[in-house]
Design a protein around this motif. Structure first.
Motif, PDB file in Angstrom:
ATOM      1  N   THR A   1     -25.904  14.151   5.500  1.00  0.00           N
ATOM      2  CA  THR A   1     -26.773  13.356   4.570  1.00  0.00           C
ATOM      3  C   THR A   1     -25.986  12.072   4.951  1.00  0.00           C
ATOM      4  O   THR A   1     -24.778  11.971   4.833  1.00  0.00           O
ATOM      5  CB  THR A   1     -26.801  13.677   3.255  1.00  0.00           C
ATOM      6  OG1 THR A   1     -27.284  15.019   3.011  1.00  0.00           O
ATOM      7  CG2 THR A   1     -27.709  12.584   2.661  1.00  0.00           C
ATOM      8  N   SER A   2     -26.532  10.844   5.002  1.00  0.00           N
ATOM      9  CA  SER A   2     -26.308   9.837   5.059  1.00  0.00           C
ATOM     10  C   SER A   2     -26.530   8.582   4.066  1.00  0.00           C
ATOM     11  O   SER A   2     -27.644   8.854   3.311  1.00  0.00           O
ATOM     12  CB  SER A   2     -26.615   8.829   6.446  1.00  0.00           C
ATOM     13  OG  SER A   2     -26.074   9.531   7.474  1.00  0.00           O
ATOM     14  N   VAL A   3     -25.868   7.877   3.718  1.00  0.00           N
ATOM     15  CA  VAL A   3     -26.290   6.612   2.490  1.00  0.00           C
ATOM     16  C   VAL A   3     -26.010   5.277   3.326  1.00  0.00           C
ATOM     17  O   VAL A   3     -24.963   5.132   3.968  1.00  0.00           O
ATOM     18  CB  VAL A   3     -25.441   6.687   1.467  1.00  0.00           C
ATOM     19  CG1 VAL A   3     -25.829   8.171   0.496  1.00  0.00           C
ATOM     20  CG2 VAL A   3     -23.786   6.718   1.776  1.00  0.00           C
ATOM     21  N   SER A   4     -26.931   4.279   3.119  1.00  0.00           N
ATOM     22  CA  SER A   4     -26.783   3.137   3.639  1.00  0.00           C
ATOM     23  C   SER A   4     -26.796   2.032   2.673  1.00  0.00           C
ATOM     24  O   SER A   4     -27.870   1.500   2.183  1.00  0.00           O
ATOM     25  CB  SER A   4     -27.862   2.923   4.727  1.00  0.00           C
ATOM     26  OG  SER A   4     -27.826   3.776   5.879  1.00  0.00           O
ATOM     27  N   PRO A   5     -25.722   1.683   1.907  1.00  0.00           N
ATOM     28  CA  PRO A   5     -25.590   0.669   1.106  1.00  0.00           C
ATOM     29  C   PRO A   5     -25.620  -0.743   1.614  1.00  0.00           C
ATOM     30  O   PRO A   5     -25.416  -1.112   2.905  1.00  0.00           O
ATOM     31  CB  PRO A   5     -24.160   0.796   0.343  1.00  0.00           C
ATOM     32  CG  PRO A   5     -23.470   1.558   1.572  1.00  0.00           C
ATOM     33  CD  PRO A   5     -24.376   2.238   2.450  1.00  0.00           C
ATOM     34  N   VAL A   6     -26.640  -1.656   0.844  1.00  0.00           N
ATOM     35  CA  VAL A   6     -26.681  -2.932   1.148  1.00  0.00           C
ATOM     36  C   VAL A   6     -25.222  -3.805   0.735  1.00  0.00           C
ATOM     37  O   VAL A   6     -24.214  -3.031   0.974  1.00  0.00           O
ATOM     38  CB  VAL A   6     -27.677  -3.868   0.305  1.00  0.00           C
ATOM     39  CG1 VAL A   6     -29.086  -3.231   0.949  1.00  0.00           C
ATOM     40  CG2 VAL A   6     -27.456  -3.557  -1.309  1.00  0.00           C
ATOM     41  N   GLY A   7     -25.200  -5.086   0.241  1.00  0.00           N
ATOM     42  CA  GLY A   7     -23.879  -5.530   0.116  1.00  0.00           C
ATOM     43  C   GLY A   7     -23.016  -4.990  -1.175  1.00  0.00           C
ATOM     44  O   GLY A   7     -23.569  -5.174  -2.297  1.00  0.00           O
ATOM     45  N   VAL A   8     -22.087  -4.287  -0.892  1.00  0.00           N
ATOM     46  CA  VAL A   8     -21.405  -3.625  -2.070  1.00  0.00           C
ATOM     47  C   VAL A   8     -20.332  -4.354  -2.575  1.00  0.00           C
ATOM     48  O   VAL A   8     -19.495  -5.023  -2.011  1.00  0.00           O
ATOM     49  CB  VAL A   8     -20.388  -2.273  -1.356  1.00  0.00           C
ATOM     50  CG1 VAL A   8     -19.955  -1.486  -2.481  1.00  0.00           C
ATOM     51  CG2 VAL A   8     -21.458  -1.339  -0.601  1.00  0.00           C
ATOM     52  N   MET A   9     -20.679  -4.563  -3.997  1.00  0.00           N
ATOM     53  CA  MET A   9     -19.542  -5.692  -4.439  1.00  0.00           C
ATOM     54  C   MET A   9     -19.312  -4.870  -6.206  1.00  0.00           C
ATOM     55  O   MET A   9     -19.643  -3.970  -6.482  1.00  0.00           O
ATOM     56  CB  MET A   9     -20.337  -6.670  -5.084  1.00  0.00           C
ATOM     57  CG  MET A   9     -20.645  -7.501  -3.554  1.00  0.00           C
ATOM     58  SD  MET A   9     -21.170  -8.942  -3.847  1.00  0.00           S
ATOM     59  CE  MET A   9     -21.022  -9.414  -2.192  1.00  0.00           C
ATOM     60  N   GLY A  10     -18.375  -5.375  -6.689  1.00  0.00           N
ATOM     61  CA  GLY A  10     -17.683  -5.030  -7.997  1.00  0.00           C
ATOM     62  C   GLY A  10     -16.296  -5.198  -8.078  1.00  0.00           C
ATOM     63  O   GLY A  10     -15.615  -5.913  -7.161  1.00  0.00           O
ATOM     64  N   LYS A  11     -15.533  -4.764  -8.997  1.00  0.00           N
ATOM     65  CA  LYS A  11     -13.968  -4.812  -9.090  1.00  0.00           C
ATOM     66  C   LYS A  11     -13.456  -3.710  -8.314  1.00  0.00           C
ATOM     67  O   LYS A  11     -13.689  -2.465  -8.216  1.00  0.00           O
ATOM     68  CB  LYS A  11     -13.720  -4.536 -10.466  1.00  0.00           C
ATOM     69  CG  LYS A  11     -12.237  -4.924 -10.890  1.00  0.00           C
ATOM     70  CD  LYS A  11     -11.953  -4.776 -12.331  1.00  0.00           C
ATOM     71  CE  LYS A  11     -10.620  -4.969 -12.879  1.00  0.00           C
ATOM     72  NZ  LYS A  11     -10.172  -5.907 -12.259  1.00  0.00           N
ATOM     73  N   SER A  12     -12.427  -4.350  -7.445  1.00  0.00           N
ATOM     74  CA  SER A  12     -11.569  -3.267  -6.693  1.00  0.00           C
ATOM     75  C   SER A  12     -10.763  -2.466  -7.525  1.00  0.00           C
ATOM     76  O   SER A  12     -10.072  -2.994  -8.486  1.00  0.00           O
ATOM     77  CB  SER A  12     -10.636  -4.136  -5.525  1.00  0.00           C
ATOM     78  OG  SER A  12     -10.030  -3.370  -5.062  1.00  0.00           O
ATOM     79  N   LEU A  13     -10.534  -1.117  -7.183  1.00  0.00           N
ATOM     80  CA  LEU A  13      -9.327  -0.192  -7.778  1.00  0.00           C
ATOM     81  C   LEU A  13      -8.047  -0.668  -7.198  1.00  0.00           C
ATOM     82  O   LEU A  13      -7.063  -0.041  -7.962  1.00  0.00           O
ATOM     83  CB  LEU A  13      -9.645   1.210  -7.465  1.00  0.00           C
ATOM     84  CG  LEU A  13     -11.004   1.620  -8.227  1.00  0.00           C
ATOM     85  CD1 LEU A  13     -11.200   3.087  -7.788  1.00  0.00           C
ATOM     86  CD2 LEU A  13     -10.963   1.467  -9.562  1.00  0.00           C
ATOM     87  N   SER A  14      -7.917  -1.369  -6.401  1.00  0.00           N
ATOM     88  CA  SER A  14      -6.395  -1.880  -5.753  1.00  0.00           C
ATOM     89  C   SER A  14      -6.038  -3.213  -5.819  1.00  0.00           C
ATOM     90  O   SER A  14      -7.265  -4.159  -5.886  1.00  0.00           O
ATOM     91  CB  SER A  14      -6.274  -1.274  -4.425  1.00  0.00           C
ATOM     92  OG  SER A  14      -6.969  -2.407  -3.416  1.00  0.00           O
ATOM     93  N   ASN A  15      -4.946  -3.758  -5.699  1.00  0.00           N
ATOM     94  CA  ASN A  15      -4.733  -5.195  -5.626  1.00  0.00           C
ATOM     95  C   ASN A  15      -4.490  -5.534  -4.057  1.00  0.00           C
ATOM     96  O   ASN A  15      -4.107  -6.783  -3.974  1.00  0.00           O
ATOM     97  CB  ASN A  15      -3.151  -5.289  -6.234  1.00  0.00           C
ATOM     98  CG  ASN A  15      -3.162  -4.889  -7.673  1.00  0.00           C
ATOM     99  OD1 ASN A  15      -4.229  -5.152  -8.493  1.00  0.00           O
ATOM    100  ND2 ASN A  15      -2.320  -4.244  -8.093  1.00  0.00           N
ATOM    101  N   ARG A  16      -5.095  -4.930  -3.099  1.00  0.00           N
ATOM    102  CA  ARG A  16      -5.172  -5.431  -1.765  1.00  0.00           C
ATOM    103  C   ARG A  16      -5.890  -6.708  -1.462  1.00  0.00           C
ATOM    104  O   ARG A  16      -6.962  -6.946  -2.192  1.00  0.00           O
ATOM    105  CB  ARG A  16      -5.747  -4.353  -0.948  1.00  0.00           C
ATOM    106  CG  ARG A  16      -4.782  -3.099  -0.793  1.00  0.00           C
ATOM    107  CD  ARG A  16      -5.501  -1.998   0.014  1.00  0.00           C
ATOM    108  NE  ARG A  16      -6.295  -2.504   1.193  1.00  0.00           N
ATOM    109  CZ  ARG A  16      -7.214  -1.645   2.229  1.00  0.00           C
ATOM    110  NH1 ARG A  16      -7.037  -0.319   1.556  1.00  0.00           N
ATOM    111  NH2 ARG A  16      -7.351  -2.192   3.213  1.00  0.00           N
ATOM    112  N   GLU A  17      -5.444  -7.567  -0.686  1.00  0.00           N
ATOM    113  CA  GLU A  17      -6.232  -8.860  -0.391  1.00  0.00           C
ATOM    114  C   GLU A  17      -7.016  -8.926   0.824  1.00  0.00           C
ATOM    115  O   GLU A  17      -7.562  -9.642   1.227  1.00  0.00           O
ATOM    116  CB  GLU A  17      -4.952 -10.002  -0.194  1.00  0.00           C
ATOM    117  CG  GLU A  17      -3.870  -9.962  -1.259  1.00  0.00           C
ATOM    118  CD  GLU A  17      -4.486 -10.554  -2.517  1.00  0.00           C
ATOM    119  OE1 GLU A  17      -5.698 -11.303  -2.456  1.00  0.00           O
ATOM    120  OE2 GLU A  17      -3.894 -10.518  -3.706  1.00  0.00           O
ATOM    121  N   ASP A  18      -6.909  -7.808   1.369  1.00  0.00           N
ATOM    122  CA  ASP A  18      -7.715  -7.793   2.785  1.00  0.00           C
ATOM    123  C   ASP A  18      -9.028  -6.568   2.815  1.00  0.00           C
ATOM    124  O   ASP A  18      -9.726  -6.693   3.997  1.00  0.00           O
ATOM    125  CB  ASP A  18      -6.811  -7.125   3.896  1.00  0.00           C
ATOM    126  CG  ASP A  18      -6.402  -5.554   3.386  1.00  0.00           C
ATOM    127  OD1 ASP A  18      -6.365  -5.126   2.246  1.00  0.00           O
ATOM    128  OD2 ASP A  18      -5.786  -4.917   4.332  1.00  0.00           O
TER     129      ASP A  18
END
Length: 313
Positions: free
Chosen positions: A185-202
């Motif tokens: 099964t596949s899922v095709s999200p549009v622009g995924v946004m929200g708060k990151s769980l990590s502190n990564r900058e990249d």
């Protein structure tokens, strides 16, 4: 206790997917491209039930390592394709790891003895490589659903083209292998946004929110979004993880590819909402989500709630 393997399970979407499966009591194996860069996955060990978490190094171009990774999994999630907008060598940076990686993954799961369910984290680009602009022949207010003709253009961003081609590879595999012992099964999200769980900058996903919030255009693609005030369809990262979990644990979804989306707003309104201001226009559902709501039981959060959760200054 079932084992789920999540390729790309430390990225933006992947971290939420890892979190969801850990919370639901699964043993979770996460692959990362470079095991030496612990800053990219260290945040996962602060998640609930992280005693059931294992991290291993894997590049999808390495077939034998891939086969070993999936060999003891009942569920496998493939979200290990690069998402980047600034590209120097599209073939090396996007097309090879995305398309060849998908081909390798399909070869690996075909011989894996325990697999029951496979979920591909595809992209809205599997339906329209022009996203967030309309496909050829459509206007900005025309809607899309899973029955629409899929659209690809050689003028689209290389990332979108690579994701489209990878999805075609999966569809062709399903057609050529009608007697698989597991479901895909596949899922095709549009622009995924929200708060990151990590502190990564990249992360490109969280990076786009930073750009929109502060009205920064580091490349022609983002500048084009401002110039056209493009209608951007958004989906909350929590809802994407929920949809992935449901796609992996509900039977009878073989061969389906679900659009995941909440409302669409002009980029100017997204900037307002990211700064905790009211949008000037009302959101529209451009990419329809009825199929995901019906089959997967996902109730998509309002975009304003999603963008308010992003807090980076």
């Amino acid at each position: 206790m079932k084992t789920v393997g999540i390729i790309g399970g430390s990225g933006f979407i992947g971290s939420y997917t890892t979190k969801k499966f850990l919370e639901e009591g699964y043993t979770v194996k996460v692959s990362v491209t470079d095991i030496k860069k612990s800053e990219k996955y260290q945040h996962l060990f602060s998640l609930e039930n992280s005693d059931n978490l294992n991290i291993s190094g894997l590049k999808v171009e390495d077939l034998e390592v891939l086969k070993d990774f999936v060999s003891d999994c009942e569920i496998v999630i493939h979200g290990g394709t690069p998402f980047q907008l600034d590209v120097n060598d599209p073939q090396k940076e996007l097309f090879d790891p995305t398309i060849k990686g998908t081909e390798n993954f399909l070869e690996a799961i075909k011989v894996a003895p325990l697999i029951q369910k496979v979920v591909f984290i595809a992209s809205v680009a599997a339906y329209n490589t022009n996203f967030p602009l309309p496909a050829y022949g459509k206007t900005a207010t025309d809607t899309y659903d899973e029955t629409d003709k899929k659209y690809i253009s050689v003028e689209s961003h290389p990332y979108a083209q690579a994701k489209f081609m990878a999805n075609q590879t999966v569809e062709n595999f399903i057609t050529k292998n009608p007697n698989l012992s597991f479901e895909i099964t596949s899922v095709s999200p549009v622009g995924v946004m929200g708060k990151s769980l990590s502190n990564r900058e990249d992360s490109t996903s969280t990076g786009m929110q930073f750009l929109f919030k502060n009205k920064i255009a580091p490349n022609p693609f983002v500048q084009m979004l401002y110039d056209t005030n493009a209608e951007m369809a958004v989906v909350d990262v929590n809802d994407v993880a929920e949809a992935i979990f449901k796609a992996a644990t509900i039977s009878g979804l073989h061969g389906k590819n679900y659009l995941l989306s909440s409302e669409s707003y002009p980029v100017s309104d997204m900037s307002l909402m990211l700064n905790h201001k009211e949008p000037k226009s009302k959101g529209n559902i451009i990419y329809k989500n009825q199929l995901a709501r019906h089959d997967l039981g996902v109730n998509f959060r309002p975009v304003q709630e999603t963008l308010n959760s992003y807090s980076k200054s």
